[in-house]
Design an enzyme around this catalytic site. Structure first.
Site, PDB file in Angstrom:
ATOM      1  N   LYS A 143       0.917  -1.203  -0.095  1.00 50.92           N
ATOM      2  CA  LYS A 143       0.128   0.037  -0.160  1.00 50.92           C
ATOM      3  C   LYS A 143       0.845   1.472  -0.065  1.00 50.92           C
ATOM      4  CE  LYS A 143      -4.168  -1.739   1.666  1.00 50.92           C
ATOM      5  NZ  LYS A 143      -5.543  -1.934   2.602  1.00 50.92           N
ATOM      6  N   LYS A 184      -6.005 -10.142  -6.659  1.00 51.10           N
ATOM      7  CA  LYS A 184      -6.907 -10.277  -5.452  1.00 51.10           C
ATOM      8  C   LYS A 184      -8.186  -9.525  -5.922  1.00 51.10           C
ATOM      9  CE  LYS A 184      -6.849  -7.786  -1.473  1.00 51.10           C
ATOM     10  NZ  LYS A 184      -7.517  -7.802  -0.102  1.00 51.10           N
ATOM     11  N   LYS A 205     -11.474  -3.842  -2.721  1.00 53.52           N
ATOM     12  CA  LYS A 205     -12.062  -2.637  -2.740  1.00 53.52           C
ATOM     13  C   LYS A 205     -11.418  -1.513  -3.256  1.00 53.52           C
ATOM     14  CE  LYS A 205     -13.566  -3.992   1.784  1.00 53.52           C
ATOM     15  NZ  LYS A 205     -13.433  -3.476   2.816  1.00 53.52           N
TER      16      LYS A 205
HETATM   17  P1  ATP Z   1      -8.514  -3.483   0.445  1.00 52.76           P
HETATM   18  O1  ATP Z   1      -8.049  -4.337  -0.889  1.00 52.76           O
HETATM   19  O2  ATP Z   1      -8.703  -2.048   0.111  1.00 52.76           O
HETATM   20  O3  ATP Z   1      -7.320  -3.507   1.568  1.00 52.76           O
HETATM   21  P2  ATP Z   1     -10.230  -5.648   0.985  1.00 52.76           P
HETATM   22  O4  ATP Z   1     -11.236  -5.565  -0.335  1.00 52.76           O
HETATM   23  O5  ATP Z   1      -9.176  -6.586   1.074  1.00 52.76           O
HETATM   24  O6  ATP Z   1      -9.698  -3.946   1.069  1.00 52.76           O
HETATM   25  P3  ATP Z   1     -10.856  -5.585   3.818  1.00 52.76           P
HETATM   26  O7  ATP Z   1     -11.644  -5.097   4.596  1.00 52.76           O
HETATM   27  O8  ATP Z   1      -9.385  -5.407   3.949  1.00 52.76           O
HETATM   28  O9  ATP Z   1     -11.193  -5.571   2.324  1.00 52.76           O
HETATM   29  O10 ATP Z   1     -10.824  -7.131   3.926  1.00 52.76           O
HETATM   30  C1  ATP Z   1     -12.284  -7.918   4.803  1.00 52.76           C
HETATM   31  C2  ATP Z   1     -11.867  -9.336   4.609  1.00 52.76           C
HETATM   32  O11 ATP Z   1     -12.220  -9.842   3.351  1.00 52.76           O
HETATM   33  C3  ATP Z   1     -10.586  -9.779   5.193  1.00 52.76           C
HETATM   34  O12 ATP Z   1     -10.865 -11.098   6.043  1.00 52.76           O
HETATM   35  C4  ATP Z   1      -9.937 -10.150   3.809  1.00 52.76           C
HETATM   36  O13 ATP Z   1      -8.933 -11.059   4.018  1.00 52.76           O
HETATM   37  C5  ATP Z   1     -10.938 -10.645   2.911  1.00 52.76           C
HETATM   38  N1  ATP Z   1     -10.831 -10.413   1.582  1.00 52.76           N
HETATM   39  C6  ATP Z   1     -10.598  -9.294   0.897  1.00 52.76           C
HETATM   40  N2  ATP Z   1     -10.341  -9.529  -0.308  1.00 52.76           N
HETATM   41  C7  ATP Z   1     -10.495 -10.740  -0.536  1.00 52.76           C
HETATM   42  C8  ATP Z   1     -10.602 -11.684  -1.732  1.00 52.76           C
HETATM   43  N3  ATP Z   1     -10.277 -11.092  -2.803  1.00 52.76           N
HETATM   44  N4  ATP Z   1     -10.670 -12.830  -1.590  1.00 52.76           N
HETATM   45  C9  ATP Z   1     -10.631 -13.654  -0.396  1.00 52.76           C
HETATM   46  N5  ATP Z   1     -10.998 -12.721   0.778  1.00 52.76           N
HETATM   47  C10 ATP Z   1     -10.738 -11.431   0.667  1.00 52.76           C
END
Ligand code: ATP
Ligand code: LTN
Length: 334
Positions: A113, A196, A199
Site C-alpha cells: 500500500k 485479488k 475494494k
Molecule cells: P483492500 O483491498 O482495499 O485492502 P479489501 O477488499 O481487502 O480491502 P478488507 O476490509 O481489507 O477488504 O477485508 C475484509 C476481509 O475480506 C478480510 O478478511 C480479507 O482477508 C477478506 N478479503 C478481501 N479480499 C479478498 C479476496 N479477494 N478474496 C478472499 N478474501 C478477501
C-alpha cells in the site's frame, strides 16, 4: 462457554465485494452458530486512506447494514464499531511499544500500500495498522480469527505479540489462530485474475459488489477475462480466469469443482459465464434488498450497534485493565 471468534472489516468502500463475502464473511455467519462471535467494523483502520467525512459515515452504516443482511444476527453475535470501544486504541499503543520497527517494516500489506501511494503520501497510521489490528483481536481473547489469505501475516504478528507480551509480563492473552478457508481464501479480480478482488482496485470493472444492481453484476461476469482454449477446467496457472469463476460457482452453490467441470464438458465459456452470473446474482439479490431496507432506519441500526458496543466494551475493558496492571501502570484511585 463456547469458544470465541473475532474478525473485522474496513468500511472503505460503498459496498463489500464478492471476495470479502466468500473469503471471510460467509465464515462469520457460520461461526456465529457454534462460537461466541465478536465482529467489528474497523472504522479507525479506514482512516489510513484519505477521508471524506460524509462518505465515511455513509460507508460505516452501509457496512453494518450489509453484515446484518448477510445473516450476522445481533442476538448471536456481538456486532460493533471499533471507534465505539476506546480500549482498541489503548491496547494498540501498548503493542506499538513492543513491536520492532524492522518487524513492522516487513508487513507486506504495508509495503504494497505504501508503494502504491509513495513515501510522502503514506501516513504513519498505515505503518502501525497491524498493531491496532492485533489489539482488535487480542482484547477479546478469541481462539479463531476468520479472514482471507491476505491477512495471514497480520495474524502471525498478532500471535507473536501475544506470546511476547505473555512471556514478558505474565499470561494475559490467548494466542489465536487464523481460520482461512482454502477454496475461497483468494477470490480474484474478474478483469485481472492474477490480482485479488479488492475494494481499492484501480477499476471496479472486475469487482462484484454486494450492493450493485443484478444487471451491473451480470454484465461484469459476462465480460470477465477468460483464457485461451475453451474447456471449463480448473487450472490456476494456465487458466486463472476460468479457475476463479469455478471457485466462485462452487462456493456459492456448495458443489464441488469437479462436478461443475463435468456439467460443462463440451460446452463453451459463454454458457458457463451465463450460469455463473445467474447463481451469483440470485445469491446477492436478497442481500442487497435486505441491506437497503436496514439503511432506511438509521436510528434502529445505531441502536443495534450501541448494544454491540456495550457488550464489547465489557470484555475489552477487563482485558485492558489486566494489561495496564501487568505493565506496572498505576490504577486511578476510585
Ligand atoms: P483492500 O483491498 O482495499 O485492502 P479489501 O477488499 O481487502 O480491502 P478488507 O476490509 O481489507 O477488504 O477485508 C475484509 C476481509 O475480506 C478480510 O478478511 C480479507 O482477508 C477478506 N478479503 C478481501 N479480499 C479478498 C479476496 N479477494 N478474496 C478472499 N478474501 C478477501
Ligand atoms: N486488516 C484487516 C481488517 C481488520 C481485521 C481486524 C481483520 C482490522 N482488524 C481484526 C480481522 C481481525 C483487512 O485489511 N482485511
Amino acid at each position: 462457554m463456547s469458544k470465541r471468534v473475532l474478525s473485522g472489516i474496513q468500511p472503505t468502500h460503498d459496498s463489500f465485494h464478492l471476495g470479502n463475502y466468500l473469503g471471510a464473511l460467509t465464515q462469520w455467519v457460520e461461526l456465529q452458530s457454534t462460537h461466541d462471535a465478536y465482529y467489528c467494523i474497523v472504522d479507525l483502520h479506514a482512516l489510513t486512506i484519505e477521508v471524506d467525512p460524509a462518505l465515511l459515515r455513509k460507508r460505516i452504516l452501509a457496512s453494518a447494514a450489509q453484515l446484518l443482511a448477510i445473516g450476522i444476527d445481533p442476538k448471536k453475535s456481538t456486532l460493533f464499531i471499533q471507534s465505539h470501544v476506546p480500549a482498541h486504541n489503548q491496547l494498540g499503543w501498548v503493542f506499538e511499544c513492543i513491536t520492532g520497527f524492522g518487524e513492522a517494516n516487513r508487513m507486506t500489506q504495508f509495503k504494497d500500500k505504501s508503494q502504491k501511494s509513495g513515501t510522502d503520501r503514506t501516513v504513519v497510521g498505515l505503518f502501525t495498522y497491524p498493531m491496532l489490528q492485533a489489539a482488535d483481536i487480542l482484547l477479546y481473547q478469541p481462539e479463531l480469527v476468520p479472514v482471507g489469505e491476505d491477512q495471514r501475516q497480520h495474524i502471525e504478528l498478532t500471535r507473536d505479540l501475544a506470546q511476547r507480551f505473555n512471556a514478558r509480563f505474565g499470561d494475559v492473552f490467548t494466542v489465536p489462530g487464523a481460520h482461512i478457508l482454502k477454496s475461497t481464501a483468494k477470490i480474484m479480480d474478474l478483469q485481472e485474475p492474477t490480482a485479488k478482488m479488492s475494494k481499492s482496485a484501480a477499476s471496479m470493472a472486475g469487482v462484484i459488489e454486494l450492493l450493485d444492481t443484478p444487471e451491473a453484476n451480470i454484465k461484469k461476469i459476462k465480460s470477465a477475462v477468460t483464457d485461451t482454449g475453451r474447456e471449463v477446467t480448473f487450472d490456476e496457472k494456465e487458466k486463472p480466469g476460468i479457475s476463479n469463476l469455478l471457485s466462485i460457482f462452487s462456493a456459492i452453490t456448495g458443489r464441488t469443482v469437479k462436478s461443475i467441470e463435468s456439467d460443462y464438458a463440451g460446452k463453451g465459456y459463454g454458457d458457463f459465464k451465463k450460469d455463473v452470473a445467474e447463481v451469483v446474482t440470485e445469491a446477492l439479490k436478497p442481500i442487497r434488498e435486505t441491506a437497503l431496507a436496514y439503511l432506511k432506519d438509521e436510528s434502529a441500526l445505531l441502536e443495534l450497534l450501541r448494544e454491540g458496543a456495550d457488550r464489547a466494551e465489557a470484555v475489552a475493558g477487563q482485558t485492558i485493565s489486566t494489561v495496564y496492571n501487568s505493565l506496572g501502570l498505576l490504577p486511578r484511585k476510585k
